[in-house]
Structures are given as C-alpha cells and as structure tokens.
Design an enzyme around this catalytic site. Structure first.
Site, PDB file in Angstrom:
ATOM      1  N   ASP A 138      61.576   5.147 -63.371  1.00 44.45           N
ATOM      2  CA  ASP A 138      60.482   5.382 -62.115  1.00 44.45           C
ATOM      3  C   ASP A 138      59.816   3.795 -62.109  1.00 44.45           C
ATOM      4  OD1 ASP A 138      58.903   6.577 -60.388  1.00 44.45           O
ATOM      5  OD2 ASP A 138      58.160   8.281 -61.931  1.00 44.45           O
ATOM      6  N   ASP A 145      57.081  13.012 -54.058  1.00 44.48           N
ATOM      7  CA  ASP A 145      57.499  14.045 -55.007  1.00 44.48           C
ATOM      8  C   ASP A 145      57.361  15.415 -54.478  1.00 44.48           C
ATOM      9  OD1 ASP A 145      57.122  11.978 -57.033  1.00 44.48           O
ATOM     10  OD2 ASP A 145      55.923  13.061 -58.266  1.00 44.48           O
TER      11      ASP A 145
HETATM   12  C1  GLA Z   1      56.603  10.291 -60.738  1.00 44.84           C
HETATM   13  C2  GLA Z   1      57.965  10.637 -60.411  1.00 44.84           C
HETATM   14  C3  GLA Z   1      57.926  12.302 -60.914  1.00 44.84           C
HETATM   15  C4  GLA Z   1      57.765  12.216 -62.448  1.00 44.84           C
HETATM   16  C5  GLA Z   1      56.463  11.882 -62.801  1.00 44.84           C
HETATM   17  C6  GLA Z   1      56.264  11.524 -64.115  1.00 44.84           C
HETATM   18  O1  GLA Z   1      55.646  11.093 -59.858  1.00 44.84           O
HETATM   19  O2  GLA Z   1      58.028  10.725 -59.176  1.00 44.84           O
HETATM   20  O3  GLA Z   1      59.361  12.850 -60.631  1.00 44.84           O
HETATM   21  O4  GLA Z   1      59.044  11.440 -62.927  1.00 44.84           O
HETATM   22  O5  GLA Z   1      56.308  10.297 -62.176  1.00 44.84           O
HETATM   23  O6  GLA Z   1      54.810  10.739 -64.326  1.00 44.84           O
END
Ligand code: GLA
Length: 410
Positions: A156, A225
């Site tokens: 990430d 997301d």
């Molecule tokens: C981000 C990512 C998600 C997840 C969260 C975890 O928002 O886009 O897919 O991995 O972090 O904290």
C-alpha cells in the site's frame, strides 16, 4: 486511506538507485501473473478483525467450495497482522494475539492446502491502519517475507514521506522500485501488487504513475477503495459502478503480467442483489481484473458460489490473450464492452446501469467484428446459444448484465 505525513528533511530515502530505464518485462514482473491473480483477501469484510484461525478457515473454505481449483488460490492477510513497532533488531513482528504461531506457520498451512500466501505491507512509514510500515526496510522485509513463504505482496502507499526537492510521484517511484528490487533479491518469486497509482487518482500525475508501475510489479490498485462489508447494498452498488467507471478507460495499461485492479469482489454476504453480484463478476472478468473475493466464504450462499464459480466467465477473465475489454458504448443508462479473446472469439457485455428494464443492441461493427458479419454465441450465465444477424439485441434487467461469447458465424 490517502493520508500522507511529511517528515523531517533529514529523513533520507533509503531506496537503491531507481532503474528508470527498466523496460516493461514482456512476460510480467518475475515472469508471474500471466493471467490476472485470483483469490481472497480479508479487508473489505473484516478490516482489522482478523486472526490466524479466520485466515486459515477462509483458506479451507476456498478449497472445500471448489473455488480454489477454479483459480481462486491466493489467500491474502491485509493490514493489521503486525504490531505497531518493529523488534529491537528492526524486524517486523506479527501480532502475537492474532497470529500466535507466526506468519511462517500461516504460510505453511496455506501451502499444505495447495494455496498461495499473500501478505500486506505499506511503502511508507506506517500502514494505512497505523502499523509498522516498510519505509527504509524494503530489503529486510522482502527477505523476511521470502522466509515466511509469501507468494504475493500487496504494498500500500499510505504515509509515504514528502522528500524535499522531489515530486510525490518520484518518491513513490523510488519506493516501489526499491521494494521491487528487494523482492527480486529475496530468493523467492513473489507477485507484486503496487497501490501507488491510487494515491494520485484525480491528479495530473495519475497517468505518469500508471505509466511506470508495470516495470516494477504485476498489478496495481489505481483508485478508490471498494465499499466495506458493513456498508449497505445500495452503497456497494454505487461503489462497484464507480470503481468500474474509473477502471474501464485504462485498457492500455493492462496485459499479461501487469493488470489494473479495481479492488475486491463483493459477491457473497454483501446486501447486493443476485443481478448486482453477477454484474460485478461479469464486469471484472471483462476488464481482465484480478478476481479477489472479500466476504465470509464459510457461509457463501449457493447463488453467490455459482456466480463466483462460473467457469465460462472465469475463462474470459483468465483468457491468455490478456486484453482488457474496451467500453464501446457508454450512456447514462447502459454500457457495451467488447473483449477480444485468444482464438478469435469476443466476450461482449451489455450493462443496464439504471432502475428500469432495457433493450440494448449493438452492431457487429461496434462489437469489433466485420460490419456485415453474422454472429453466433453463448450467454455465459444462462448457457443458451443463439444465432444473430449483423447486430445483437438483448433484454437486460435493472442493474444486470448480459455477457455473450460471440464468434463470426459460418
Ligand atoms: C487502504 C487499501 C485497502 C486496505 C486498507 C488497509 O485503504 O486501499 O485495500 O488495504 O488500506 O488499511
């Protein structure tokens, strides 16, 4: 998810020199992910409420349900598996309450089930959830992951520090190139999922970042997301359409070994209707997207299982030509997409975005065939075969899709 923290100018970037001229590997980074990755990830459904039993139970459910043999073979532990700080030697530490036997044990158990082991980390100083990030630890973390038997890393991009004199996208590039090199030197082939583009969505650097990710990894989250498990069915429908809309135009960035990732499949215990669940799987397959479920697989309904397990639709996603489908019609109410498949067939999707039933038609020419070409094909959900003239017309329920595998007749 997109929070960034600025740190003192003195914080030097520890990445090795970036291979700015590295070509996009023709067979994909590490020769991996020739077709889009498939599997399960805990995040949308469980967020931080995970532990070793839950992860292994989901792995067992993948195998028991038959989804694993259909290709859903990678189980990824997302954020919050680690502690907030490293140990005295600078190593990452798995949360001893959640993972009492450690991550190598989880990897061994998944491998014994015939599955692959995916793990989450972050290129910055902390993960999005505030746990220890990999910044300045890429080599050590890659070696640790290799030792644990990790097969897939989702890296990430929260909390990547600002470096004075350097643009944000350059800093991200150094960071992702750094982990890419570290994985290459780790002694294990690890599929690399890079979230870098998601941190530039809506800025002029988005396309710049999308232009370099394929040099360093196999897939990338490039946007917002998908909705979380606890959100309403209506919010999930809006979210999946939104992610589809930002992913659909990115055709040129996808290909064997390097894929756009519009985020998790919500098919399952989600509040979505059967048509909406089918629509997500259909659109994701048409776009050659990774098929990564995030639901409780231990209580998958027969309906959700049959949607996820549709071999004809999985075959479209996993087609070896690896061409992301193109949207050839896009109106307020409906879309049409066409995807060329190895061997000359095309997978065609008619999407009804609206709340009323629709009749949707498209000519052979619009669908990518010769203008006067007569077509025949199969509906990949109902399995009905049909012959058409030089255009195709279908009835589509609200929020539903029709997916046809078409070929030139005669
Ligand atoms: C981000 C990512 C998600 C997840 C969260 C975890 O928002 O886009 O897919 O991995 O972090 O904290």
């Amino acid at each position: 998810m997109f929070a960034k923290i600025a740190v003192a100018a003195a914080l030097a970037l520890a990445s090795p020199a970036v291979a700015h001229t590295a070509p996009v590997p023709s067979s994909g980074y590490h020769g991996l992910a020739a077709t889009p990755p498939m599997g399960w990830n805990d995040w949308s459904y469980y967020q931080c409420n995970i532990d070793q039993k839950l992860i292994l139970d989901q792995g067992r459910a993948l195998v028991r349900s038959g989804l694993a043999v259909k290709g859903y073979n990678t189980v990824t532990t997302d954020d919050c598996w680690m502690t907030k700080t490293r140990d005295a030697s600078g190593n990452l530490v798995s949360d001893p309450q959640k993972f009492p036997d450690g991550m190598a044990y989880v990897g061994r158990q998944l491998h014994a089930m015939g599955l692959k082991f995916g793990i989450y980390e972050d290129a910055g100083t902390q993960t999005c959830g505030g746990y220890a990030g990999s910044w300045q630890h890429y080599d050590a973390d890659a070696r640790l992951f290799a030792k644990w038997g990790v097969d897939y890393l989702k890296l990430d991009g929260c909390n990547v520090p600002s470096i004075p004199g350097q643009s944000g996208q350059e800093t991200y590039r150094q960071a992702y190139a750094g982990m890419s090199q570290a994985l290459q030197h780790s002694g294990r082939k690890i599929v690399f999922s890079e979230s870098a583009p998601a941190y530039f969505q809506g800025t002029s650097d988005w396309y710049t970042v999308l232009g370099w990710v394929a040099r360093y990894g196999n897939l990338w989250r490039e946007g917002t997301d998908i909705a979380l498990g606890q959100e309403s069915g209506a919010a999930k429908w809006k979210s999946l359409l939104g992610n589809y809309d930002y992913n659909a135009p990115l055709v040129k960035y996808a290909g064997p070994g390097h894929w756009n990732d519009p985020d998790f499949l919500l098919v399952g215990d989600s509040g979505l209707t059967a048509d909406e669940m089918q629509t997500q799987l259909t659109l994701w397959a048409e776009m050659s997207a990774p098929l990564i479920s995030s639901t409780d697989l231990t209580k998958l309904s027969p309906q959700a299982l049959s949607i996820l397990g549709n071999r004809d639709i999985i075959a479209v996603d996993q087609d070896r030509a690896g061409v992301q489908g193109t949207r050839v019609v896009h109106t307020g109410t409906h879309d049409v997409l066409t995807k060329p498949l190895a061997g000359g067939d095309r997978a065609v999707v008619f999407l009804n975005r609206g709340d009323a039933p629709l009749t949707i038609g498209a000519s052979a020419g619009t669908l990518g065939f010769g203008k006067a070409q007569h077509l025949s094909g199969k509906d990949l959900v109902t399995k009905r075969t049909s012959s058409y003239g030089s255009s195709v017309t279908v009835q589509v329920r609200p929020h539903a899709t029709v997916m046809l595998r078409l070929r030139a007749a005669g």
